[in-house]
Design an enzyme around this catalytic site. Structure first.
Site, PDB file in Angstrom:
ATOM      1  N   CYS A 145       0.852  -1.191   0.000  1.00 40.06           N
ATOM      2  CA  CYS A 145       0.000   0.000   0.000  1.00 40.06           C
ATOM      3  C   CYS A 145       0.890   1.244   0.000  1.00 40.06           C
ATOM      4  CB  CYS A 145      -0.910  -0.061   1.226  1.00 40.06           C
ATOM      5  SG  CYS A 145      -1.601   1.494   1.765  1.00 40.06           S
ATOM      6  N   CYS A 166       0.318   3.877   2.655  1.00 40.28           N
ATOM      7  CA  CYS A 166       0.798   3.417   3.976  1.00 40.28           C
ATOM      8  C   CYS A 166       2.290   3.687   4.120  1.00 40.28           C
ATOM      9  CB  CYS A 166       0.574   1.914   4.147  1.00 40.28           C
ATOM     10  SG  CYS A 166      -1.153   1.420   4.047  1.00 40.28           S
TER      11      CYS A 166
END
Lengths: 282, 105
Positions: free
Chosen positions: B30, B33
């Site tokens: 991600c 993230c």
């Protein structure tokens, strides 16, 4: 990877900005959807672009791309999900990767359209823009993919491969979609749920689900970078194509009407030059 | 500076301590993230001794993420007195997190 300038958007505004920044000897990365997903690619014939009348949108995009590449502009095909200011620059998340730049030019168009009913209310509560990020959280669950980009079938197949139970909603069944994935013909969709997604209404059907992946070719600028000032639906810019955030410039359709190639190219030029000057002052 | 990498048991203990706890739920695939990670590390330093700051890898701890109703990452959850007091879904600037921390110290 570190660049002087990251341009988000690969249409005429973005590539014009990229060319100008390269001419000023800045390293430039353009992050965008593939040309086929850009609105200009759907133009059969553009007759008002000065000196080059009668070309199709696809032909113009191919020329713009060739020009940019010849000057050393780098391209990355993928969806920019988020941008974030850091000390001395910006991080940009391109799906699962992160790139860094010192200045940012937003040329992401207005192709994203208006949000679907329920989209903003349920964002992060079952509504996701990123199959690679959130797919694993929906293993074994029903999800609806609202396909609005050429990558969407691939992402739907990926979700199905993870173990999600995928239903694909789009105006027509796309090529490349796994035959195991049920398809629902739907133009508009509505996302239902109170606090969390419970269903999607698509093509007159109610599809119970816990997740809905809205896969458009680009993320809207407000989602991409919080804190940007808007003027109605468009980004607020000044004569230098600077937004309200330092180091962030914008050009093309995302700044307002008219949605025309010439205007996009002109604004891209200003944004590219001003971004280069901004870096020279820094 | 301490930045904890929680499993289900570790997080349960941290929350049960009653202290102010901030936990970042993330995964390696991600991009947003990964962009948030430096902010979380910085806050772990800045609030050292005042807030328990940690991370949960949702790939390794999918049952924990599921039990907390994590539906999108990054998600940052705040706990105090043994219960959840707030959560922030999606990538946000550091101020979004410090505002919650400062209000609950």
């Amino acid at each position: 990877m570190n660049y002087d300038v990251i341009v988000i958007g690969g249409g005429p505004a973005g590539l014009s900005a990229a060319v100008q920044a390269r001419v000023r000897n800045k390293s430039v990365l353009v992050v965008s959807a593939p040309a086929a997903d850009l609105p200009l690619a759907r133009a059969q014939r553009v007759d008002n672009y000065l000196g080059l009348p009668g070309l199709s949108g696809t032909e113009l995009l191919a020329r713009f791309d060739a020009h940019a590449r010849e000057l050393g502009v780098e391209r990355r095909y993928g969806k920019a999900l988020n941008a974030m200011p850091t000390e001395g620059g910006f991080f940009v998340a391109v799906e699962s990767d992160v790139v860094e730049g010192r200045a940012l030019i937003l040329a992401c168009g207005v192709g994203q359209g208006t949000p679907y009913p329920g989209e903003l209310e349920l964002l992060g509560a079952g509504v996701s823009y990123c199959a690679t990020c959130d797919g694993m959280l929906y293993r074994g669950k029903n999800v609806v993919v609202v396909g609005r980009s050429s990558h969407a079938p691939e992402e739907a197949n990926y979700l199905q491969g993870l173990g999600c139970h995928v239903t694909y909603a789009a105006p027509r069944r796309p090529e490349g979609l796994s035959p195991e994935i049920p398809f629902v013909k739907a133009g508009e969709v509505a996302i239902l749920g109170d606090g969390a997604v419970t269903a999607v209404q698509a093509g007159g059907q109610l599809l119970p689900c816990e997740g809905v992946f809205l896969l458009r070719s680009a993320v809207s600028p407000g989602q991409l970078l919080p804190g940007l000032a808007f003027d109605g639906p468009y980004l607020q810019v000044n004569r230098d194509m600077a937004t309200n955030l330092p180091g962030v410039f914008a050009a093309g359709d995302c700044t307002g009407l008219p949605l025309q190639v010439s205007k996009a190219v002109g604004e891209g030029l200003v944004a590219g030059l001003r971004a280069a000057e901004y870096l020279d002052r820094a | 500076m301490a930045l904890y990498h929680f499993n289900a048991d570790g997080l349960r203990k941290a929350v049960a301590s009653g202290n102010l706890v901030m936990v970042d739920f993330w995964a390696s695939w991600c991009g947003p993230c990964r962009m948030l990670a430096p902010t979380i590390e910085k806050l772990a330093g800045q609030y050292d001794g005042k807030v328990i700051v940690g991370k949960v890898n949702t790939d390794e701890e999918s049952a924990l993420a599921g039990s907390l109703g994590i539906m999108s990452i990054p998600t940052v959850i705040f706990f105090k007195d043994g219960r959840e007091i707030d959560r922030k879904v999606g990538l946000m600037p550091a101020q979004a997190y410090t505002a919650v921390l400062d209000a609950n110290l």
